[in-house]
Design a protein around this motif. Sequence first.
Motif, PDB file in Angstrom:
ATOM      1  N   SER A   1       0.844  -1.211   0.000  1.00 55.50           N
ATOM      2  CA  SER A   1       0.000   0.000   0.000  1.00 55.50           C
ATOM      3  C   SER A   1       0.873   1.252   0.000  1.00 55.50           C
ATOM      4  CB  SER A   1      -0.972   0.005   1.179  1.00 55.50           C
ATOM      5  OG  SER A   1      -0.309   0.180   2.417  1.00 55.50           O
TER       6      SER A   1
ATOM      7  N   ARG B   1       1.763   1.780  -3.576  1.00 54.14           N
ATOM      8  CA  ARG B   1       0.610   2.153  -4.405  1.00 54.14           C
ATOM      9  C   ARG B   1       0.006   3.499  -4.025  1.00 54.14           C
ATOM     10  NH1 ARG B   1      -2.584  -3.649  -4.877  1.00 54.14           N
ATOM     11  NH2 ARG B   1      -1.064  -4.613  -6.273  1.00 54.14           N
ATOM     12  N   LEU B   2      -0.043   3.796  -2.729  1.00 50.29           N
ATOM     13  CA  LEU B   2      -0.719   5.003  -2.253  1.00 50.29           C
ATOM     14  C   LEU B   2       0.238   6.096  -1.800  1.00 50.29           C
ATOM     15  CD1 LEU B   2      -3.440   3.247  -0.046  1.00 50.29           C
ATOM     16  CD2 LEU B   2      -3.657   3.996  -2.435  1.00 50.29           C
TER      17      LEU B   2
ATOM     18  N   CYS C   1      -4.958   2.458   4.512  1.00 52.71           N
ATOM     19  CA  CYS C   1      -6.297   1.960   4.188  1.00 52.71           C
ATOM     20  C   CYS C   1      -7.102   1.966   5.487  1.00 52.71           C
ATOM     21  CB  CYS C   1      -6.240   0.550   3.612  1.00 52.71           C
ATOM     22  SG  CYS C   1      -5.455   0.482   1.983  1.00 52.71           S
TER      23      CYS C   1
ATOM     24  N   HIS D   1     -11.377  -4.358  -2.119  1.00 53.21           N
ATOM     25  CA  HIS D   1     -10.394  -3.610  -2.917  1.00 53.21           C
ATOM     26  C   HIS D   1      -9.286  -3.050  -2.020  1.00 53.21           C
ATOM     27  CE1 HIS D   1      -8.686  -1.163  -6.064  1.00 53.21           C
ATOM     28  NE2 HIS D   1      -8.775  -0.113  -5.263  1.00 53.21           N
ATOM     29  N   LYS D   2      -9.657  -2.547  -0.835  1.00 46.70           N
ATOM     30  CA  LYS D   2      -8.645  -2.034   0.092  1.00 46.70           C
ATOM     31  C   LYS D   2      -7.726  -3.161   0.564  1.00 46.70           C
ATOM     32  CE  LYS D   2     -11.794   0.359   2.476  1.00 46.70           C
ATOM     33  NZ  LYS D   2     -12.390   1.200   3.532  1.00 46.70           N
TER      34      LYS D   2
ATOM     35  N   GLN E   1      -6.994  -5.840  -1.123  1.00 51.53           N
ATOM     36  CA  GLN E   1      -6.139  -6.151  -2.263  1.00 51.53           C
ATOM     37  C   GLN E   1      -5.034  -5.106  -2.417  1.00 51.53           C
ATOM     38  OE1 GLN E   1      -9.130  -6.460  -5.327  1.00 51.53           O
ATOM     39  NE2 GLN E   1      -9.379  -8.655  -5.011  1.00 51.53           N
ATOM     40  N   THR E   2      -5.333  -3.855  -2.100  1.00 48.27           N
ATOM     41  CA  THR E   2      -4.315  -2.806  -2.120  1.00 48.27           C
ATOM     42  C   THR E   2      -3.252  -3.085  -1.060  1.00 48.27           C
ATOM     43  OG1 THR E   2      -5.882  -1.156  -2.927  1.00 48.27           O
ATOM     44  CG2 THR E   2      -3.915  -0.317  -1.822  1.00 48.27           C
TER      45      THR E   2
END
Length: 136
Positions: free
Chosen positions: A45, A48-49, A55, A106-107, A109-110
């Motif tokens: 994460s 990605r973020l 999250c 989805h979170k 999976q992130t």
Amino acid sequence: MTVNTTAGMLTQSRIIRGVDLALSELSPWQQKADGWTVELASTLSEQRLGAGNWCSFHFWKGKGHKGQAPTVADLIQAVAADANYLESEPEEVSYVTGKQIEHNVHKMQTLFGVAYWNRIRSMEEEELTEAFGPFS
């Protein structure tokens, strides 16, 4: 076709009493229950973020738990159970609830990557507690 096998490992967690939702957005049960916000960060994460972006999940426990905070394993087990139920009995789930479940998946999976999240979903409660207990 390439398969993404990247797996994220949890790096940080925060469990905060309360949720940032208006009372009108909560079901009658949620209004009576203890609301919690669980925030998680992982190696994946953060990539990605961006660092510092976590999250965030809302989690409720009934009053019978006497204010005891949920664990990270509790949260992960609940999201996995919801996802499995949505897949097996989609007609039993309202549209709004289904979208909430999909958003939480989805979170996850992130946080973990698709392949590792699917593996986590099949873990038993004891395995989840062992794997994620240190983050609670």
